[in-house]
Design a protein around this motif. Sequence first.
Motif, PDB file in Angstrom:
ATOM      1  N   GLY A 198      -8.262 -41.980 -24.425  1.00  0.00           N
ATOM      2  CA  GLY A 198      -8.857 -41.101 -23.424  1.00  0.00           C
ATOM      3  C   GLY A 198      -9.495 -39.893 -24.074  1.00  0.00           C
ATOM      4  N   SER A 199      -9.504 -38.764 -23.366  1.00  0.00           N
ATOM      5  CA  SER A 199     -10.176 -37.589 -23.912  1.00  0.00           C
ATOM      6  C   SER A 199      -9.465 -36.315 -23.483  1.00  0.00           C
ATOM      7  CB  SER A 199     -11.631 -37.527 -23.424  1.00  0.00           C
ATOM      8  OG  SER A 199     -12.278 -36.382 -23.925  1.00  0.00           O
ATOM      9  N   ALA A 200      -9.561 -35.329 -24.345  1.00  0.00           N
ATOM     10  CA  ALA A 200      -9.126 -33.991 -23.954  1.00  0.00           C
ATOM     11  C   ALA A 200      -9.987 -33.489 -22.807  1.00  0.00           C
ATOM     12  CB  ALA A 200      -9.234 -33.045 -25.146  1.00  0.00           C
ATOM     13  N   LEU A 201      -9.406 -32.685 -21.953  1.00  0.00           N
ATOM     14  CA  LEU A 201     -10.177 -32.019 -20.904  1.00  0.00           C
ATOM     15  C   LEU A 201     -10.891 -30.813 -21.491  1.00  0.00           C
ATOM     16  CD1 LEU A 201      -7.490 -32.045 -18.049  1.00  0.00           C
ATOM     17  CD2 LEU A 201      -9.154 -33.831 -18.640  1.00  0.00           C
ATOM     18  N   ARG A 202     -11.950 -30.390 -20.834  1.00  0.00           N
ATOM     19  CA  ARG A 202     -12.709 -29.233 -21.317  1.00  0.00           C
ATOM     20  C   ARG A 202     -12.084 -27.907 -20.867  1.00  0.00           C
ATOM     21  NH1 ARG A 202     -17.640 -29.552 -23.568  1.00  0.00           N
ATOM     22  NH2 ARG A 202     -18.094 -27.455 -22.814  1.00  0.00           N
ATOM     23  N   THR A 203     -10.911 -27.950 -20.317  1.00  0.00           N
ATOM     24  CA  THR A 203     -10.283 -26.751 -19.747  1.00  0.00           C
ATOM     25  C   THR A 203     -10.323 -25.568 -20.694  1.00  0.00           C
ATOM     26  OG1 THR A 203      -8.764 -28.275 -18.645  1.00  0.00           O
ATOM     27  CG2 THR A 203      -8.200 -25.932 -18.594  1.00  0.00           C
ATOM     28  N   TYR A 204     -10.061 -25.818 -21.973  1.00  0.00           N
ATOM     29  CA  TYR A 204      -9.914 -24.727 -22.934  1.00  0.00           C
ATOM     30  C   TYR A 204     -11.250 -24.154 -23.394  1.00  0.00           C
ATOM     31  CZ  TYR A 204     -10.342 -28.898 -25.948  1.00  0.00           C
ATOM     32  OH  TYR A 204     -10.739 -30.082 -26.528  1.00  0.00           O
ATOM     33  N   ARG A 205     -12.344 -24.695 -22.903  1.00  0.00           N
ATOM     34  CA  ARG A 205     -13.671 -24.165 -23.265  1.00  0.00           C
ATOM     35  C   ARG A 205     -14.281 -23.292 -22.172  1.00  0.00           C
ATOM     36  NH1 ARG A 205     -15.173 -26.550 -27.989  1.00  0.00           N
ATOM     37  NH2 ARG A 205     -14.292 -28.622 -28.377  1.00  0.00           N
ATOM     38  N   HIS A 206     -13.676 -23.243 -21.018  1.00  0.00           N
ATOM     39  CA  HIS A 206     -14.324 -22.619 -19.869  1.00  0.00           C
ATOM     40  C   HIS A 206     -13.458 -21.547 -19.232  1.00  0.00           C
ATOM     41  CE1 HIS A 206     -17.640 -25.526 -19.776  1.00  0.00           C
ATOM     42  NE2 HIS A 206     -16.742 -26.429 -20.134  1.00  0.00           N
ATOM     43  N   ALA A 207     -14.148 -20.555 -18.662  1.00  0.00           N
ATOM     44  CA  ALA A 207     -13.456 -19.540 -17.878  1.00  0.00           C
ATOM     45  C   ALA A 207     -12.728 -20.229 -16.713  1.00  0.00           C
ATOM     46  CB  ALA A 207     -14.465 -18.527 -17.344  1.00  0.00           C
ATOM     47  N   PRO A 208     -11.523 -19.780 -16.384  1.00  0.00           N
ATOM     48  CA  PRO A 208     -10.813 -18.615 -16.933  1.00  0.00           C
ATOM     49  C   PRO A 208      -9.790 -18.974 -18.011  1.00  0.00           C
ATOM     50  CG  PRO A 208      -9.713 -19.321 -14.942  1.00  0.00           C
ATOM     51  CD  PRO A 208     -10.848 -20.297 -15.175  1.00  0.00           C
ATOM     52  N   ASN A 209      -9.947 -20.146 -18.644  1.00  0.00           N
ATOM     53  CA  ASN A 209      -8.935 -20.621 -19.595  1.00  0.00           C
ATOM     54  C   ASN A 209      -9.404 -20.695 -21.038  1.00  0.00           C
ATOM     55  OD1 ASN A 209      -6.566 -21.449 -17.857  1.00  0.00           O
ATOM     56  ND2 ASN A 209      -8.189 -22.632 -16.869  1.00  0.00           N
ATOM     57  N   THR A 210     -10.553 -20.135 -21.370  1.00  0.00           N
ATOM     58  CA  THR A 210     -11.083 -20.291 -22.718  1.00  0.00           C
ATOM     59  C   THR A 210     -10.102 -19.762 -23.759  1.00  0.00           C
ATOM     60  OG1 THR A 210     -13.257 -19.851 -21.761  1.00  0.00           O
ATOM     61  CG2 THR A 210     -13.106 -19.930 -24.159  1.00  0.00           C
ATOM     62  N   GLY A 211      -9.858 -20.583 -24.792  1.00  0.00           N
ATOM     63  CA  GLY A 211      -8.893 -20.157 -25.793  1.00  0.00           C
ATOM     64  C   GLY A 211      -9.075 -20.866 -27.117  1.00  0.00           C
ATOM     65  N   PRO A 212      -8.232 -20.556 -28.091  1.00  0.00           N
ATOM     66  CA  PRO A 212      -8.452 -21.024 -29.461  1.00  0.00           C
ATOM     67  C   PRO A 212      -8.234 -22.516 -29.677  1.00  0.00           C
ATOM     68  CG  PRO A 212      -6.413 -19.762 -29.304  1.00  0.00           C
ATOM     69  CD  PRO A 212      -7.117 -19.588 -28.002  1.00  0.00           C
ATOM     70  N   ARG A 213      -7.744 -23.238 -28.676  1.00  0.00           N
ATOM     71  CA  ARG A 213      -7.650 -24.693 -28.863  1.00  0.00           C
ATOM     72  C   ARG A 213      -9.012 -25.291 -29.185  1.00  0.00           C
ATOM     73  NH1 ARG A 213      -4.213 -29.433 -26.011  1.00  0.00           N
ATOM     74  NH2 ARG A 213      -5.520 -31.183 -26.689  1.00  0.00           N
ATOM     75  N   LYS A 214     -10.064 -24.692 -28.661  1.00  0.00           N
ATOM     76  CA  LYS A 214     -11.395 -25.231 -28.956  1.00  0.00           C
ATOM     77  C   LYS A 214     -11.728 -25.153 -30.440  1.00  0.00           C
ATOM     78  CE  LYS A 214     -14.252 -21.114 -28.164  1.00  0.00           C
ATOM     79  NZ  LYS A 214     -14.820 -21.099 -29.511  1.00  0.00           N
ATOM     80  N   SER A 215     -11.011 -24.314 -31.178  1.00  0.00           N
ATOM     81  CA  SER A 215     -11.260 -24.186 -32.608  1.00  0.00           C
ATOM     82  C   SER A 215     -10.493 -25.206 -33.437  1.00  0.00           C
ATOM     83  CB  SER A 215     -10.899 -22.766 -33.062  1.00  0.00           C
ATOM     84  OG  SER A 215     -11.729 -21.808 -32.444  1.00  0.00           O
ATOM     85  N   TRP A 216      -9.445 -25.813 -32.866  1.00  0.00           N
ATOM     86  CA  TRP A 216      -8.735 -26.851 -33.621  1.00  0.00           C
ATOM     87  C   TRP A 216      -8.808 -28.223 -32.976  1.00  0.00           C
ATOM     88  CZ3 TRP A 216      -4.873 -28.985 -30.718  1.00  0.00           C
ATOM     89  CH2 TRP A 216      -4.128 -28.185 -29.849  1.00  0.00           C
TER      90      TRP A 216
END
Length: 480
Positions: free
Chosen positions: A205-223
């Motif tokens: 499957g796939s990761a959700l884009r939750t960590y790339r978008h407001a209001p949840n943007t966070g450093p998971r997108k970096s790893w």
Amino acid sequence: MGNADTNVRPEPDPELLRIAEYVAEFEITSDEAYETARYCLMDTLGCGFLALRFPECAKHLGPIVPGTVVPNGARVPGTQFELDPVKAAWDIGCAIRWLDFNDTWLAAEWGHPSDNLGAILAVADWISRQAVAGGERPLVMRDVLTAMVKAHEIQGGLALENSFNRVGLDHVLLVRVASTAVATAMLGGTPAQIVDALSHAFIDGSALRTYRHAPNTGPRKSWAAGDATSRAVRLALLVLKGEIGYPSALSAPTWGFYDVAFGGKRFSFQRTYGSYVMENVLFKISFPAEFHAQTAVEAAVELHPTVAGRLDDIERIVLTTHESAIRIISKTGELDNPADRDHCLQYMTAVGLLKGNLTADDYEDGAAADPRIDRLRGLMVVEEDARYSREYHEADKRSIANAVQIFFQDGSSTEKVAVEYPIGHRRRREEGIPVLVDKFEANLATRFPAERTRRILKLCQDADRLAATPVHEFVGLLAI
């Protein structure tokens, strides 16, 4: 009886077969693709070296169990770590992506094809060190460049017509798919085994884009990309141990990827696999900024000398952009962390106007505390230009256009500064490559003494010598 499933194992999905045939059999003949791949290798490694300055990145690296030693393991460039190839892929991929400064591909889906270097370099170094220890021939850097071209092509080819973000899925799925294919091939897998491994990559499957978008943007997108490359190597190794695949992983009614995760739609393809993506990839040369904002920052930097002395006189700032930028990175309100800030069009533009530059340090809390940044953000109006949005998708253009214009309280205004193609675009290669080399040299200098920096740079600029260099010797030059 009428409700029983017919248990006849189907032929593999053609989408999986095409990828496997391409990876196993297609010969890359494009000199431009190899030349671009060489610069991509330099730029990608440099992004990783720069990221190691940041403790939030460095804390993730190293063996999961402290003190673990892997004889003839895969090394993580810029560090002393020698790991199993699964964790090494995670570490390399994490460092590469941490600062959002490596290459980009923009189409129906977005992503960063050089993320795949995490898997490619870890596997190549491990294979080569094992081979040398056993008295066999190692891989050479030409093999790494070939794998890079093919990984770029798989990830970018899937992205051309298929929007994963519109169904809420993150583009790192495509990193896992591309890395799985090339890693399986590098490890000696047959076309059938590549198909099997790919089936697992989609079944994950796939990761959700939750960590790339407001209001949840966070450093998971970096790893997240490092995590994807690591999983790819693990899947490749599982299949090479005899784990079976699932031939209709995409198309199986009810249970396949298409029905579960893609709204019942099949993938569509604009072109056959070749070397198009590497030849047209976008480099982030000047700014560590989400790519849809690169030209906005260029425009802001150009306006900086005009507005720097009149910041208090500004009435409004009009940002003219394209639909994808509005959907991904246009945001108002408080920004909570560096990952939030480097995905905010208004924040990046404001820093460009204030400083005449934008660096990775500008996303840190200390820099973000400057009240002028949020004041300028509050004056910004974001508008879409339909032509910008249209030409973003056109194959012969693939522009990433933005424009910035400043209006003052006395009724005057600056010119509307538009930049349609960033310096990292194929159309600006002649202008961009010297700047890319300077960026690489500067990034090397953050990690290595002057003499080692000179040796690495000299080798990377010699295309023939680099291509012939054994992988374990090249990576050894990058180890601390």
